[in-house]
Write a protein that holds these residues in place. Sequence first.
Motif, PDB file in Angstrom:
ATOM      1  N   GLY A 128      83.692  69.817  -3.632  1.00 25.33           N
ATOM      2  CA  GLY A 128      83.099  71.126  -3.848  1.00 25.33           C
ATOM      3  C   GLY A 128      82.789  71.399  -5.304  1.00 25.33           C
ATOM      4  N   VAL A 129      82.493  72.663  -5.597  1.00 22.98           N
ATOM      5  CA  VAL A 129      82.249  73.098  -6.970  1.00 22.98           C
ATOM      6  C   VAL A 129      83.595  73.466  -7.584  1.00 22.98           C
ATOM      7  N   GLY A 130      84.059  72.637  -8.500  1.00 17.10           N
ATOM      8  CA  GLY A 130      85.355  72.853  -9.130  1.00 17.10           C
ATOM      9  C   GLY A 130      85.217  73.160 -10.601  1.00 17.10           C
ATOM     10  N   LEU A 131      86.311  73.094 -11.344  1.00 16.71           N
ATOM     11  CA  LEU A 131      86.298  73.396 -12.766  1.00 16.71           C
ATOM     12  C   LEU A 131      85.260  72.547 -13.493  1.00 16.71           C
ATOM     13  N   GLY A 132      84.424  73.199 -14.263  1.00 17.25           N
ATOM     14  CA  GLY A 132      83.412  72.504 -15.057  1.00 17.25           C
ATOM     15  C   GLY A 132      82.142  72.153 -14.308  1.00 17.25           C
ATOM     16  N   ASP A 133      82.154  72.285 -12.983  1.00 15.89           N
ATOM     17  CA  ASP A 133      80.955  71.962 -12.201  1.00 15.89           C
ATOM     18  C   ASP A 133      79.960  73.122 -12.258  1.00 15.89           C
ATOM     19  N   PRO A 134      78.650  72.840 -12.155  1.00 22.46           N
ATOM     20  CA  PRO A 134      77.652  73.908 -12.226  1.00 22.46           C
ATOM     21  C   PRO A 134      77.639  74.766 -10.961  1.00 22.46           C
ATOM     22  N   LEU A 135      77.544  76.074 -11.154  1.00 26.29           N
ATOM     23  CA  LEU A 135      77.395  76.985 -10.021  1.00 26.29           C
ATOM     24  C   LEU A 135      75.996  76.849  -9.430  1.00 26.29           C
ATOM     25  N   PRO A 136      75.880  76.834  -8.112  1.00 24.02           N
ATOM     26  CA  PRO A 136      74.571  76.637  -7.496  1.00 24.02           C
ATOM     27  C   PRO A 136      73.532  77.692  -7.881  1.00 24.02           C
ATOM     28  N   LYS A 137      73.956  78.944  -8.080  1.00 28.27           N
ATOM     29  CA  LYS A 137      72.978  80.014  -8.306  1.00 28.27           C
ATOM     30  C   LYS A 137      72.388  80.015  -9.710  1.00 28.27           C
ATOM     31  N   ASN A 138      73.159  79.574 -10.706  1.00 18.05           N
ATOM     32  CA  ASN A 138      72.638  79.663 -12.076  1.00 18.05           C
ATOM     33  C   ASN A 138      72.991  78.465 -12.958  1.00 18.05           C
ATOM     34  N   GLY A 139      73.695  77.503 -12.414  1.00 15.00           N
ATOM     35  CA  GLY A 139      74.011  76.294 -13.165  1.00 15.00           C
ATOM     36  C   GLY A 139      75.108  76.434 -14.188  1.00 15.00           C
TER      37      GLY A 139
END
Length: 258
Positions: A128-139
């Motif tokens: 999944g989207v974890g620490l340091g990973d880009p958020l899908p909505k705004n990167g």
Amino acid sequence: MNPHSLRPLGVPPNAWGVSEAIADLTRPPLPPQPVTLKTQTKCLHLDLAKAAILVVDMQNDFCHPDGWLAHIGVDVTPARQPVAPLNALLRRLRSLGVPVIWVNWGNRPDLLNIGAGLRHVYNPTGEGVGLGDPLPKNGAPVLTKGSWAAAIVDELDNQPEDIYIDKYRMSGFWDTPLDSILRNLGRTTLFFGGVNADQCVMTTLQDANFLGYDCILVEDCTATTSPDYCRQATLYNVNQCFGFVTHSQNIAEAIDNC
């Protein structure tokens, strides 16, 4: 010795007066600002000249609908409830010289000081989207120092003269300069607000208690996205073991009556 011939060195009250021949280590105290504050369990006599307020994790990843918590399906509406009472309280405290300290989760981009156990909390499957990973909505990289994700929400009134601390664990005292800053400022009574009450606010407050600080949780300036029993348990444990619980209106009344 003429104190006017000495030059100040340091941050009051932990400041010396120095000249070529003299170092004055007496550290004159700040003028006292005594108030009487009602809490849920006792009436407190305290000195605002020895107080600071810590605002924990009121940042986009925890409070914004485009942040990390919302991305994983958490309703962040409760996390936004402290905004209005915090703004009102911070204005009052700043006017009296009480330091406002923002304690935000802001990791190193390379995550070199974050172990696998902590990363697992935020990405238990590794996919999944974890620490340091880009958020899908705004990167924006999750909880990364200097990013939109780690920034204080726009609705909160933060000022350049405020103090900003990046933390890397739930507790704001772990591996940060927070304790050193508070001791240098001579601040021994701490008000607490922010999110989540039962997680980062509570662990920071507990560590403050363990370090010898007087701890006061401001209930309406604190919230959680956890179930309500977690909030109730937090209030109980603060009153029972770690300090006191009050309301921002009680602080306003204490200031007005001083």
